[in-house]
Write a protein that holds these residues in place. Structure first.
Motif, PDB file in Angstrom:
ATOM      1  N   CYS A 167       0.735  -1.180   0.156  1.00  0.00           N
ATOM      2  CA  CYS A 167       0.070   0.055  -0.013  1.00  0.00           C
ATOM      3  C   CYS A 167       0.760   1.311  -0.316  1.00  0.00           C
ATOM      4  CB  CYS A 167      -0.941  -0.124   1.221  1.00  0.00           C
ATOM      5  SG  CYS A 167      -2.151  -1.209   1.316  1.00  0.00           S
ATOM      6  N   GLU A 168       2.136   1.169   0.394  1.00  0.00           N
ATOM      7  CA  GLU A 168       3.015   2.064   0.233  1.00  0.00           C
ATOM      8  C   GLU A 168       3.269   2.755  -1.207  1.00  0.00           C
ATOM      9  OE1 GLU A 168       4.507   4.181   2.977  1.00  0.00           O
ATOM     10  OE2 GLU A 168       2.677   2.750   4.156  1.00  0.00           O
ATOM     11  N   ASP A 169       4.316   3.890  -1.220  1.00  0.00           N
ATOM     12  CA  ASP A 169       4.697   4.329  -2.591  1.00  0.00           C
ATOM     13  C   ASP A 169       5.856   3.831  -2.742  1.00  0.00           C
ATOM     14  OD1 ASP A 169       5.069   6.182  -4.536  1.00  0.00           O
ATOM     15  OD2 ASP A 169       6.031   7.776  -3.534  1.00  0.00           O
ATOM     16  N   ILE A 170       5.846   2.469  -3.588  1.00  0.00           N
ATOM     17  CA  ILE A 170       6.975   1.873  -4.065  1.00  0.00           C
ATOM     18  C   ILE A 170       6.682   1.441  -5.466  1.00  0.00           C
ATOM     19  CG2 ILE A 170       7.228   0.856  -1.825  1.00  0.00           C
ATOM     20  CD1 ILE A 170       5.715  -2.004  -3.085  1.00  0.00           C
ATOM     21  N   PRO A 171       7.819   1.384  -6.191  1.00  0.00           N
ATOM     22  CA  PRO A 171       7.727   0.905  -7.611  1.00  0.00           C
ATOM     23  C   PRO A 171       6.734  -0.263  -7.780  1.00  0.00           C
ATOM     24  CG  PRO A 171       9.774   1.027  -6.971  1.00  0.00           C
ATOM     25  CD  PRO A 171       8.900   0.954  -5.616  1.00  0.00           C
ATOM     26  N   GLU A 172       5.971   0.277  -8.984  1.00  0.00           N
ATOM     27  CA  GLU A 172       4.936  -0.848  -9.482  1.00  0.00           C
ATOM     28  C   GLU A 172       5.213  -2.153  -9.841  1.00  0.00           C
ATOM     29  OE1 GLU A 172       1.108  -2.023 -10.271  1.00  0.00           O
ATOM     30  OE2 GLU A 172       1.622  -0.011  -9.287  1.00  0.00           O
ATOM     31  N   ALA A 173       6.613  -2.287 -10.272  1.00  0.00           N
ATOM     32  CA  ALA A 173       7.067  -3.579 -10.636  1.00  0.00           C
ATOM     33  C   ALA A 173       7.394  -4.451  -9.437  1.00  0.00           C
ATOM     34  CB  ALA A 173       8.199  -3.612 -11.159  1.00  0.00           C
ATOM     35  N   MET A 174       7.723  -3.890  -8.307  1.00  0.00           N
ATOM     36  CA  MET A 174       8.146  -4.274  -6.731  1.00  0.00           C
ATOM     37  C   MET A 174       6.622  -4.585  -6.192  1.00  0.00           C
ATOM     38  SD  MET A 174       9.970  -2.878  -3.550  1.00  0.00           S
ATOM     39  CE  MET A 174      11.837  -2.527  -4.490  1.00  0.00           C
ATOM     40  N   LYS A 175       5.684  -3.875  -6.355  1.00  0.00           N
ATOM     41  CA  LYS A 175       4.231  -4.145  -5.928  1.00  0.00           C
ATOM     42  C   LYS A 175       4.064  -5.369  -6.522  1.00  0.00           C
ATOM     43  CE  LYS A 175       2.281   0.603  -5.014  1.00  0.00           C
ATOM     44  NZ  LYS A 175       1.146   1.301  -5.014  1.00  0.00           N
ATOM     45  N   GLN A 176       4.183  -5.527  -7.722  1.00  0.00           N
ATOM     46  CA  GLN A 176       3.765  -6.995  -8.666  1.00  0.00           C
ATOM     47  C   GLN A 176       4.288  -8.110  -7.974  1.00  0.00           C
ATOM     48  OE1 GLN A 176       0.887  -7.150 -10.009  1.00  0.00           O
ATOM     49  NE2 GLN A 176       0.535  -5.093  -9.731  1.00  0.00           N
ATOM     50  N   GLU A 177       5.729  -7.931  -7.737  1.00  0.00           N
ATOM     51  CA  GLU A 177       6.497  -9.048  -7.258  1.00  0.00           C
ATOM     52  C   GLU A 177       6.195  -9.304  -5.942  1.00  0.00           C
ATOM     53  OE1 GLU A 177      10.294  -7.561 -10.064  1.00  0.00           O
ATOM     54  OE2 GLU A 177      10.120  -6.674  -7.900  1.00  0.00           O
ATOM     55  N   LEU A 178       5.804  -8.250  -4.883  1.00  0.00           N
ATOM     56  CA  LEU A 178       5.452  -8.553  -3.564  1.00  0.00           C
ATOM     57  C   LEU A 178       4.043  -9.288  -3.588  1.00  0.00           C
ATOM     58  CD1 LEU A 178       6.620  -5.381  -2.031  1.00  0.00           C
ATOM     59  CD2 LEU A 178       7.604  -7.779  -1.348  1.00  0.00           C
ATOM     60  N   PHE A 179       3.186  -9.099  -4.650  1.00  0.00           N
ATOM     61  CA  PHE A 179       1.964  -9.461  -4.694  1.00  0.00           C
ATOM     62  C   PHE A 179       1.964 -10.993  -5.105  1.00  0.00           C
ATOM     63  CE2 PHE A 179      -2.388 -10.508  -7.154  1.00  0.00           C
ATOM     64  CZ  PHE A 179      -2.956 -10.306  -5.981  1.00  0.00           C
ATOM     65  N   SER A 180       2.987 -11.449  -5.877  1.00  0.00           N
ATOM     66  CA  SER A 180       3.355 -12.631  -6.020  1.00  0.00           C
ATOM     67  C   SER A 180       3.803 -13.467  -4.771  1.00  0.00           C
ATOM     68  CB  SER A 180       4.273 -12.902  -7.244  1.00  0.00           C
ATOM     69  OG  SER A 180       3.683 -12.564  -8.455  1.00  0.00           O
ATOM     70  N   ILE A 181       4.681 -12.731  -4.016  1.00  0.00           N
ATOM     71  CA  ILE A 181       5.279 -13.588  -2.767  1.00  0.00           C
ATOM     72  C   ILE A 181       3.953 -13.607  -2.045  1.00  0.00           C
ATOM     73  CG2 ILE A 181       6.400 -12.758  -0.942  1.00  0.00           C
ATOM     74  CD1 ILE A 181       8.427 -11.275  -2.825  1.00  0.00           C
TER      75      ILE A 181
END
Length: 183
Positions: A51-65
């Motif tokens: 939910c934080e201001d982080i790069p979109e690609a990292m959000k998607q990687e964390l979502f996979s995690i």
């Protein structure tokens, strides 16, 4: 899953036991349940980090995690079942290589801090280490697969690296431990 979750308040745990995915009931303070809870807590903290201001690609990687951690919870919930694979561990190795590539080498210890997102990644890292310890404890008491332990070990390293990346993303840098600092 159909309508399996249509009734949440089952009251089946009122006497201090919980049901595993294979139908057996165990005490709520069993090692396996502690491990499942620690993995669930980590998944919740990662959800907050997303939910934080982080790069979109990292959000998607964390979502996979997060999905991987849900798999891990399923594996822990069903003794003898395998859901976490070597491929998932290898995906974390690839993410470690990707995010480490542009970071300067470490010469000092780093304090958890800097940006809010980096601090949250460090909270995730510490919860991940606790979940890893809980999984190790389960493995000492009964047979479990190696991949969940390996996955958590890699994930805690990745979360440390991501904290460093997130400090730079926010315009800052690592917060260094000052050995000689006046206290």
């Amino acid at each position: 899953m159909g309508n399996r979750l249509s009734k949440i308040a089952t009251r089946t745990g009122d006497k201090g036991t919980t049901g595993l995915g294979d139908g057996t009931r165990i005490d709520k303070d069993a090692l396996r349940v502690h491990a499942m809870g620690d993995v669930d807590e980590l998944n919740s903290h990662i959800g907050a980090l997303i939910c934080e201001d982080i790069p979109e690609a990292m959000k998607q990687e964390l979502f996979s995690i997060q999905h991987d951690l849900f798999d891990m919870g399923g594996e822990l919930c069903i003794p003898g079942y395998t859901m976490v694979t070597e491929a998932q561990v290898e995906r974390l190795d690839a993410l470690l290589a990707k995010y480490n590539a542009d970071l300067p080498p470490l010469k000092d210890f780093i304090l958890p801090g800097g940006s809010r997102a980096a601090s949250m990644a460090n909270v995730c890292r510490t919860v991940c280490r606790r979940a890893e310890r809980a999984i190790v404890s389960v493995g000492k008491a009964e047979q479990i697969n190696e991949a969940p332990r390996q996955y958590m070990n890699r994930l805690s390293d990745l979360l440390f690296v991501l904290s460093r990346v997130l400090n730079r993303f926010a315009g800052g840098s690592d917060v260094l431990w000052e050995k000689e600092r006046q206290r």
